[in-house]
Structures are given as structure tokens and as C-alpha cells.
Design a protein around this motif. Sequence first.
Motif, PDB file in Angstrom:
ATOM      1  N   SER A  30      -6.684  11.109 -26.395  1.00 56.84           N
ATOM      2  CA  SER A  30      -5.279  11.450 -26.620  1.00 56.84           C
ATOM      3  C   SER A  30      -4.492  11.420 -25.315  1.00 56.84           C
ATOM      4  O   SER A  30      -3.392  10.853 -25.246  1.00 56.84           O
ATOM      5  N   VAL A  31      -5.043  12.025 -24.286  1.00 58.81           N
ATOM      6  CA  VAL A  31      -4.367  12.047 -22.981  1.00 58.81           C
ATOM      7  C   VAL A  31      -4.218  10.622 -22.434  1.00 58.81           C
ATOM      8  O   VAL A  31      -3.158  10.252 -21.914  1.00 58.81           O
ATOM      9  N   ALA A  32      -5.273   9.809 -22.592  1.00 61.45           N
ATOM     10  CA  ALA A  32      -5.220   8.425 -22.110  1.00 61.45           C
ATOM     11  C   ALA A  32      -4.175   7.626 -22.888  1.00 61.45           C
ATOM     12  O   ALA A  32      -3.473   6.781 -22.314  1.00 61.45           O
ATOM     13  N   GLY A  33      -4.057   7.884 -24.201  1.00 60.64           N
ATOM     14  CA  GLY A  33      -3.055   7.180 -25.003  1.00 60.64           C
ATOM     15  C   GLY A  33      -1.641   7.510 -24.565  1.00 60.64           C
ATOM     16  O   GLY A  33      -0.784   6.622 -24.465  1.00 60.64           O
ATOM     17  N   ILE A  34      -1.375   8.789 -24.313  1.00 60.35           N
ATOM     18  CA  ILE A  34      -0.047   9.196 -23.826  1.00 60.35           C
ATOM     19  C   ILE A  34       0.213   8.587 -22.447  1.00 60.35           C
ATOM     20  O   ILE A  34       1.310   8.089 -22.162  1.00 60.35           O
ATOM     21  N   PHE A  35      -0.803   8.599 -21.601  1.00 53.14           N
ATOM     22  CA  PHE A  35      -0.690   8.014 -20.257  1.00 53.14           C
ATOM     23  C   PHE A  35      -0.305   6.536 -20.338  1.00 53.14           C
ATOM     24  O   PHE A  35       0.652   6.084 -19.692  1.00 53.14           O
ATOM     25  N   LEU A  36      -1.032   5.764 -21.155  1.00 56.98           N
ATOM     26  CA  LEU A  36      -0.761   4.329 -21.260  1.00 56.98           C
ATOM     27  C   LEU A  36       0.589   4.057 -21.914  1.00 56.98           C
ATOM     28  O   LEU A  36       1.302   3.125 -21.522  1.00 56.98           O
ATOM     29  N   GLY A  37       0.941   4.863 -22.933  1.00 55.04           N
ATOM     30  CA  GLY A  37       2.234   4.670 -23.593  1.00 55.04           C
ATOM     31  C   GLY A  37       3.400   4.915 -22.661  1.00 55.04           C
ATOM     32  O   GLY A  37       4.362   4.125 -22.623  1.00 55.04           O
ATOM     33  N   VAL A  38       3.338   6.006 -21.900  1.00 56.11           N
ATOM     34  CA  VAL A  38       4.416   6.318 -20.949  1.00 56.11           C
ATOM     35  C   VAL A  38       4.466   5.273 -19.845  1.00 56.11           C
ATOM     36  O   VAL A  38       5.548   4.837 -19.433  1.00 56.11           O
ATOM     37  N   LEU A  39       3.300   4.843 -19.358  1.00 50.81           N
ATOM     38  CA  LEU A  39       3.254   3.804 -18.322  1.00 50.81           C
ATOM     39  C   LEU A  39       3.899   2.514 -18.830  1.00 50.81           C
ATOM     40  O   LEU A  39       4.738   1.910 -18.149  1.00 50.81           O
ATOM     41  N   ALA A  40       3.498   2.094 -20.037  1.00 50.33           N
ATOM     42  CA  ALA A  40       4.040   0.848 -20.586  1.00 50.33           C
ATOM     43  C   ALA A  40       5.541   0.951 -20.827  1.00 50.33           C
ATOM     44  O   ALA A  40       6.298   0.014 -20.534  1.00 50.33           O
ATOM     45  N   LEU A  41       5.991   2.082 -21.341  1.00 53.95           N
ATOM     46  CA  LEU A  41       7.424   2.266 -21.582  1.00 53.95           C
ATOM     47  C   LEU A  41       8.212   2.212 -20.284  1.00 53.95           C
ATOM     48  O   LEU A  41       9.296   1.618 -20.226  1.00 53.95           O
ATOM     49  N   THR A  42       7.687   2.812 -19.233  1.00 51.86           N
ATOM     50  CA  THR A  42       8.382   2.820 -17.947  1.00 51.86           C
ATOM     51  C   THR A  42       8.519   1.410 -17.393  1.00 51.86           C
ATOM     52  O   THR A  42       9.601   0.994 -16.949  1.00 51.86           O
TER      53      THR A  42
END
Length: 396
Positions: A30-42
Amino acid sequence: MQVPVSLFIGLRYSQSRKGNAFLSFITLFSVAGIFLGVLALTVVSSVMNGFEGELKKRILGVIPHLIVQSSDAALPARLPQQFPAIAQISPFLQSEALIQSSKDLTGAMLQGVDVNALPTFLQQSLQQGDWQEFAASRYQVVLGSALADKLRVQLGQQIRLMLPTGGSYTPLGWMPRQRNFTVAGIFDTGSEVDKVVVLLRLQDLQKLTGNKDSTWRVSLHDAFLAPQLQAELSKVDGVTAVTDWRQSHGKLFSAVAMEKAMMWLMLLLIVAVAAFNIVSALVMMVTEKQREVAILKTQGMTNQQLFYVFAAQGMSHGVTGALTGAVAGVLLTLSLNDLLALLGLQLVQGMALPVILQWTDVLLIMLSAVLLTALAVIYPAWRAVQVEPAAVLRDE
């Protein structure tokens, strides 16, 4: 400083590595998914901002932001004082025409301009020729590079401009208003403007069209304020008509805005899926920790405090993923072109990917991820509150 007991216990639970290994894996996932999603969005939002900024500079840096027709000759002196968003006002005239060379014939948009009041980007886009020589000579034109290539003309060659209106009947039939002009310059903005725009001195276009109306080109500090300013300028005394850039290029920028919004939505769904994986992890945690929950309730912990225990645990995962993802996204965005060059993945050789990092976007992405996490922890925390100590501790 004394930490609230709910926050203390929730953080201890989130940092614990003992117990169910599968539960720890889901939490990490879950933490990795949020990390990758925020990174990709940025990264994606910064690149989309860069493309939008390039379009804004290369297209809106050439075409007028607003065209104002007025019967008041003193209007240009008054408007900048009334509207601080206005950067510059200059006399202007625009007309459609056919442009003919010895090789080809095509349509074009004629712009009669004051050379001393040209937009900065347009001045810098001149590849061949000289603005001062253009301003000093009569019946000369400056063409976009794509239009010059289509007509196959060079500096010093003649072209013929023919207007669709204002012609006259002759013994040979109806003849359009026309005149020969000399190519005095070629500009390259790197956009579709190069295919259609032809620049003339204002006096030459007025003589060619016979139009002596007072028309003004209004340049704004921010071209996207044009719709708002158009409504305000229409109410000013002496203004007879106001048009803005949306009439010619509004659909293009609307499409870019729609694409940007859809990219946001799709990547935000990644964050949402990761955030709601926290639901699974917390529900399993509540089930596994029923005995501890029951003991806490028998020792006097209120339902509200118990709710905050599991909310703090879930929120810690969301905040960790959002914060680390934003930091990694910012670092990747700032070094994106260097990284692409290192990997040999440049889109166009020698051209950098346009990137504009806006801190408000980064903050909005982080807040969106945290908000989705906050929504995800409500149900597991509520499940913890429903635990009945008597039923759980009956066999202890």
C-alpha cells in the motif's frame, strides 16, 4: 512534549514488524503504491505543464491575446491604468488573404503590426532578415518558416497578396484587391502559427484593405486571463467590439486541458487503489488485535480514542507514501532531461523535454493522497470501535 496516547499506540502498531507477515506485505504494498502514484503524478503533471507552457509561449506569443475595436483614440492610454493585467497595447489590423508565389498558392492570415511593439517572443523568433529594415521599407512581409517552405520563397523574392473582399470589376471581370510584396524576413516559432501568419507593416495593410478603423492589439501578462478581461473591456465606454484568442485557438488549449485532467484522473486512481489497500491491512489488523483492543477498552479507553489509534496507524502509512513520493517525484522531475539523455531516450535529438514544476501542484497531489488515505481508514477504525470486550475476553 507529551504525545496523545492514541497517536502513540497507533504509531507503535504501524512500526511493529512482529506478527502476520502477509499483513506486513499488504501494508508495504500500500505504501509503495501511494509512493509510485504520487511520484508519477508529480512527474506527469510537470511535463504536461511544460507542454502547456510551450504552447502558450509559441502560439499565444504571436497571436493577439485580445483585439479591441474602439471609437475612442485615447483608449490605449486609459486601459493599462484601469486594468493592471494589460502588458501592452498597440495598433493592429488583421485580414485573411490568398498568398501566391511562383511555385504555389495558399491561404494566410495577414497581421498589420507596429514593429516597435511586437511581442518579445516574436522578435526573438526571427531567423532571417532584420526588424528595423522591415520597418523602414514599404510593401514588405515577414513569413512563418513553414509557410515560406510551402511557397518555396527566400529573402528578396516577390509574392502576391490577394484579398477576398474589396475587389473591383474591370473589362476582364471581377479582380480581387491585390499587390506584390517582397519577402523581408522569415520567423520560426516552432508551432502551427508558422503555417498561416504573415506580418506586414500596419500602414501597408491599411492601404491594401482600405480599412482605417481604430483596432488595437492587447497583450496580457497572463494570456489565460483573456476571457475574464474580455467581459470587463466590453463594458468600457468607447469599446465597440472585443475578441480574444479562444476564437482561433481555444479548442487546442481546451484539448490540452482535458488531456491534463484525464492524466490526473488516471494516475490518481493508482493512488486511490493503493490507499484503499490500507483498508484490507487495517481490517486484518483489527481482527488480529481484537484481544488488545478489548483490553484497552476495559482499561478505560474511549471509542473516540480507539478510533484515533487505527486512524493514526493508517494515516502514517499514507503520509509516508505521499511525502516520500513527492520528494522522489520532485528530484526525478528536476533531473528528468539528464536521465533521458543518459538512457538515450530523447524524443527529438537536441531538444529537451519541457518541464515546469509547480509547487502548488505538488502540494495538491500530496493532499489528494492524504485525503484518500483518510477516507480509507474510516471503516477499519470504525470496526475496531465495534469490538465487544466481553465477547472477546470471555474465554481468557
